[in-house]
Structure formats: C-alpha cells, structure tokens
Enzyme design. Structure first.
Site, PDB file in Angstrom:
ATOM      1  N   LYS A  92       0.798  -1.233   0.000  1.00  0.00           N
ATOM      2  CA  LYS A  92       0.000   0.000   0.000  1.00  0.00           C
ATOM      3  C   LYS A  92       0.832   1.286   0.000  1.00  0.00           C
ATOM      4  CE  LYS A  92      -3.042  -1.724  -0.697  1.00  0.00           C
ATOM      5  NZ  LYS A  92      -3.126  -2.773  -1.779  1.00  0.00           N
ATOM      6  N   CYS A  93       2.065   1.181  -0.427  1.00  0.00           N
ATOM      7  CA  CYS A  93       2.925   2.368  -0.499  1.00  0.00           C
ATOM      8  C   CYS A  93       3.111   2.871  -1.925  1.00  0.00           C
ATOM      9  CB  CYS A  93       4.291   2.052   0.110  1.00  0.00           C
ATOM     10  SG  CYS A  93       4.243   1.993   1.911  1.00  0.00           S
ATOM     11  N   THR A  96       1.910  -0.881  -7.003  1.00  0.00           N
ATOM     12  CA  THR A  96       1.314  -1.122  -8.321  1.00  0.00           C
ATOM     13  C   THR A  96       1.699  -0.015  -9.299  1.00  0.00           C
ATOM     14  OG1 THR A  96      -0.543  -2.084  -7.100  1.00  0.00           O
ATOM     15  CG2 THR A  96      -0.880  -1.690  -9.443  1.00  0.00           C
ATOM     16  N   TRP A  97       1.688   1.200  -8.812  1.00  0.00           N
ATOM     17  CA  TRP A  97       2.053   2.344  -9.660  1.00  0.00           C
ATOM     18  C   TRP A  97       3.528   2.281 -10.056  1.00  0.00           C
ATOM     19  CZ3 TRP A  97       2.137   8.135  -7.805  1.00  0.00           C
ATOM     20  CH2 TRP A  97       2.163   8.970  -8.916  1.00  0.00           C
ATOM     21  N   HIS A 156       8.081  -7.439  -1.471  1.00  0.00           N
ATOM     22  CA  HIS A 156       7.771  -6.651  -0.274  1.00  0.00           C
ATOM     23  C   HIS A 156       8.803  -6.943   0.827  1.00  0.00           C
ATOM     24  CE1 HIS A 156       4.085  -4.962  -1.651  1.00  0.00           C
ATOM     25  NE2 HIS A 156       3.343  -6.049  -1.569  1.00  0.00           N
ATOM     26  N   ARG A 182       5.778   5.517   1.536  1.00  0.00           N
ATOM     27  CA  ARG A 182       4.616   6.405   1.596  1.00  0.00           C
ATOM     28  C   ARG A 182       4.436   6.888   3.018  1.00  0.00           C
ATOM     29  NH1 ARG A 182      -1.496   4.704  -0.525  1.00  0.00           N
ATOM     30  NH2 ARG A 182      -2.249   6.845  -0.720  1.00  0.00           N
ATOM     31  N   SER A 190      -4.865   3.087   3.540  1.00  0.00           N
ATOM     32  CA  SER A 190      -4.963   2.288   2.315  1.00  0.00           C
ATOM     33  C   SER A 190      -5.007   0.794   2.650  1.00  0.00           C
ATOM     34  CB  SER A 190      -3.766   2.611   1.414  1.00  0.00           C
ATOM     35  OG  SER A 190      -3.870   1.945   0.188  1.00  0.00           O
ATOM     36  N   ARG A 312      -7.723   2.733  -5.783  1.00  0.00           N
ATOM     37  CA  ARG A 312      -8.770   3.376  -4.992  1.00  0.00           C
ATOM     38  C   ARG A 312      -8.716   4.869  -5.244  1.00  0.00           C
ATOM     39  NH1 ARG A 312      -9.975   5.164   0.311  1.00  0.00           N
ATOM     40  NH2 ARG A 312      -7.737   5.399   0.673  1.00  0.00           N
ATOM     41  N   LYS A 313      -8.258   5.655  -4.246  1.00  0.00           N
ATOM     42  CA  LYS A 313      -8.261   7.120  -4.408  1.00  0.00           C
ATOM     43  C   LYS A 313      -6.947   7.650  -4.978  1.00  0.00           C
ATOM     44  CE  LYS A 313     -11.323   8.945  -0.816  1.00  0.00           C
ATOM     45  NZ  LYS A 313     -11.291   9.748   0.426  1.00  0.00           N
TER      46      LYS A 313
END
Ligand code: PAP
Length: 347
Positions: A92-93, A96-97, A156, A182, A190, A312-313
């Site tokens: 969640k940091c 994916t991006w 990870h 992040r 997240s 998500r956002k």
C-alpha cells in the site's frame, strides 16, 4: 560449415511480461519437502493472529505463513544479476504504480506506451513481473533463472532478506532496487480499505494498532523504510528511494529519475516525442482502473483480494478523514522517534 548469424534468432531481451512466459518456466520442489521445512520453521517463531492472517516474526519482521515458507531459501539462495531491477515496497505504499512505471519505462522500445498491445493494456501490473517471495514460497524459484536479462522483479521483503541486492552484501556487486515508500498514516488507511475487501469485520482501529506495534505484514514499517533508506545513502547507484507523495507531485520528473537509475535515460528525441508523458498517462490511476485486466480477477490465488481493490483514491492526506487527532499524533510520535537523526522525512 559457416554459421549464418542471421538464421540464429536473438535471445529475447528482458524484461518480458512474466505472465506471458511463466507457464514455460514451471519448476517445483517436492511438496513434502517444503511443507516439512515450513512446519519446522513456524514452530520456532513468535506468532500473532491478526484480522485476516497469522503473522510470524522472522528476524524482526512479521511475515505471513506463506511467505515464511520460502524466506530462509530466499535469504540464502537469491542471487541477483547485476542488471536486475527489483521494485521493492511495503504493501500500500505505491507498489502497483511503481511497477507500472518501471515496466513501461523498461519495455518502451518493444512496447511504446501508446501501443495497443502494451502489456499494461492486457495484464494487471502485478502479472508483468514475478513476485520474489511468492516464487520462493511456492518452490518455483527456478523460474527466475530462466528469465532473460534484464529481469524485473517485485518484492515486499525487507532489504535484510535480499542481502545480495547491494554491493555491501555481494562482494561489491549489487543490482538495482527501486524502493517506494509512503507517508505511514496514508499507508495504514490504504491497508485498511484493502483488508476490508476480504475481511469486512476488521476495524480501522485494529489495523491502526497493528501498524503502531509493527505487526502489519512485512512490518514494522519503520525498519522496512530504514533498511532501504540507509542503503540508498550508502549505495545510491544501487538503491533509488522514491516517495509516493513526491511521485504524485512530480510524475514526469519521477519517471525521468527512474529511467536514469535503471540505465535507460530518455533521449532528447524521446522527451520531444512525449514518451515520458505517454508513460505517465498510461500508468495513471484512472487509466489503469479502466482496463479490463484490472477490473476482474484476484491479486494472488491465496488471499482473494480483487485486483480492482488495488486502485482506490490515490491521493496524499486521506488519513485526515479516518484518524482522530490522538491516532495521528501516535503515528507521528513513532515516526519522530524511529526516524530521528536518520534524515528520512515525509512531505
Ligand atoms: P500493493 O502493495 O498491494 O500492490 P499498492 O499498489 O502499494 O498495493 O497500494 C495501493 C495504493 O496505491 C492505493 O492507494 P489508496 O488506497 O490510498 O487509494 C491505490 O489507489 C494507489 N494506486 C494504485 N495505482 C495507482 C496509480 N497508478 N497512481 C497513483 N496511485 C495508485
């Protein structure tokens, strides 16, 4: 007889979309061997049952049963090639991006970002590269040997478990690690939204408390960040430290920095032709969210997180709508304590 060089097909150059080739690379260790080794190791580790999984503390980091299964083998046997690029992060940091941007940057000659058959237009970003601990956990590590160079790999794992990634742990020869971190409060928010997708009963408070006591998967977050942060200072040619928030503010500059780091800087002609902009657009949250490959299926076969939950956002500061002042102060205090005198800051 003279060899006709033109009749010999050139070996495929990496990185190749992993999903396209993995079926041909399959190798497995005997199941019994892996199960026995896992049981043996698990019985020696402290454990904690959380909301959706039990974590085991291996050398100071909290790993799920599945990951623990391969961690010792990974630590001992994973031998990076000098031209490997490893995208590393805590969940969640911005994994994916960062995967998407790295894939799009490194395959741009074979697949220009506007190409209709671009891997990111038909695959989920996570399908484009192997997940290191997943391969070791499944006894499939042999697949890595068969991949053409340069290999692009995702993990990870804390840096301590891939010791040969930097020259310090590998007799002076490391590979390239792109690490994304992040702001921890947003990471927790997240993570909670993500966990909710398979464990709706998990409260935000439970996820928050786990982050604060360091037991969220692959945590504690502070030790994870600091391992890579320290290496980015001592080995800047081998570890690139990126901030999700900075990538949001400066996407074009971030991609250029990434390209230089992996040894594929954009030429003036490419910049002129808007290749960097096209990569940023291809990998934008809205664009990836709209792809069929990201609307269906699951991220991995063991935990049934839907792929669409990865998108998500995608903003900075969402913690403000989830945390009380007391909660925010608690994480800020942990950060102040753990990151004191390290130079690591978040803006
Ligand atoms: P993972 O470690 O499970 O792969 P990861 O990709 O690190 O997850 O984190 C998902 C977060 O990145 C989500 O943040 P949010 O919950 O605060 O919204 C997701 O929206 C965000 N994200 C995913 N893809 C992109 C993207 N292309 N651009 C910006 N943010 C993104």
């Amino acid at each position: 007889m003279a060899t006709d060089a033109h009749s010999i097909p050139a070996p495929p150059a990496g990185p190749v979309p992993f999903e396209d080739v993995k079926a041909g690379l399959a190798t497995l260790l005997p199941e019994q061997d892996r199960e026995e080794k896992k049981k043996e190791l698990l019985s020696t580790l402290p454990s904690k049952t959380g909301a959706y999984t039990t974590g085991y503390c291996y050398k100071g980091f909290w790993l799920s049963e599945l990951v623990v299964q391969g961690v010792a083998a990974l630590e001992q046997r994973f031998q990076p090639r000098p031209d490997d690029v490893i995208v590393a992060s805590l969940p969640k940091c911005g994994t994916t991006w960062t995967i998407s941007l790295t894939v799009a940057t490194m395959v741009r000659r074979a697949y220009p970002p506007t190409a209709a058959d671009h891997p990111l237009r038909r695959l989920n970003p996570h399908q484009c590269l192997p997940f290191l601990e997943g391969l070791f956990a499944g006894g499939e590590e042999g697949m890595l040997d068969a991949l053409p160079s340069p290999r692009l790999i995702n993990t990870h794992m804390p840096l301590a478990f891939i010791p040969r990634a930097t020259p310090l742990g590998n007799g002076g020869r490391g590979c390239k690690v792109v690490y994304v971190c992040r702001e921890p409060k947003d990471m927790v928010v997240s993570l909670w939204h993500y966990i909710q997708r398979i464990s709706p009963q998990t409260t935000f408070r439970q996820t928050f408390d786990s982050a604060c006591d360091g037991t969220t998967p692959w945590g504690p977050f502070w030790d994870h960040f600091l391992g890579y942060w320290g290496a980015s200072i001592t080995c800047p040619d081998n570890v690139l430290f990126m901030w999700y928030e900075k990538m949001l503010r400066e996407p074009i500059e971030s991609v250029k920095r990434l390209a230089r780091f992996v040894g594929q800087p954009f030429s003036a002609a490419e910049v002129e032709a808007n290749i960097v902009r096209d990569i940023v657009e291809l990998c934008s949250l809205e664009n990836l969210k709209s792809m069929d490959a990201n609307k269906t299926g699951h991220v991995n076969p063991h935990f049934k997180f839907p792929r669409e939950a990865l998108f998500r956002k995608g903003i900075a500061g969402d913690w403000k709508s989830h945390m009380t002042m007391e909660m925010a102060c608690r994480i800020d205090d942990i950060m102040a304590d753990k990151f004191r005198n390290t130079g690591l800051t978040f803006q």
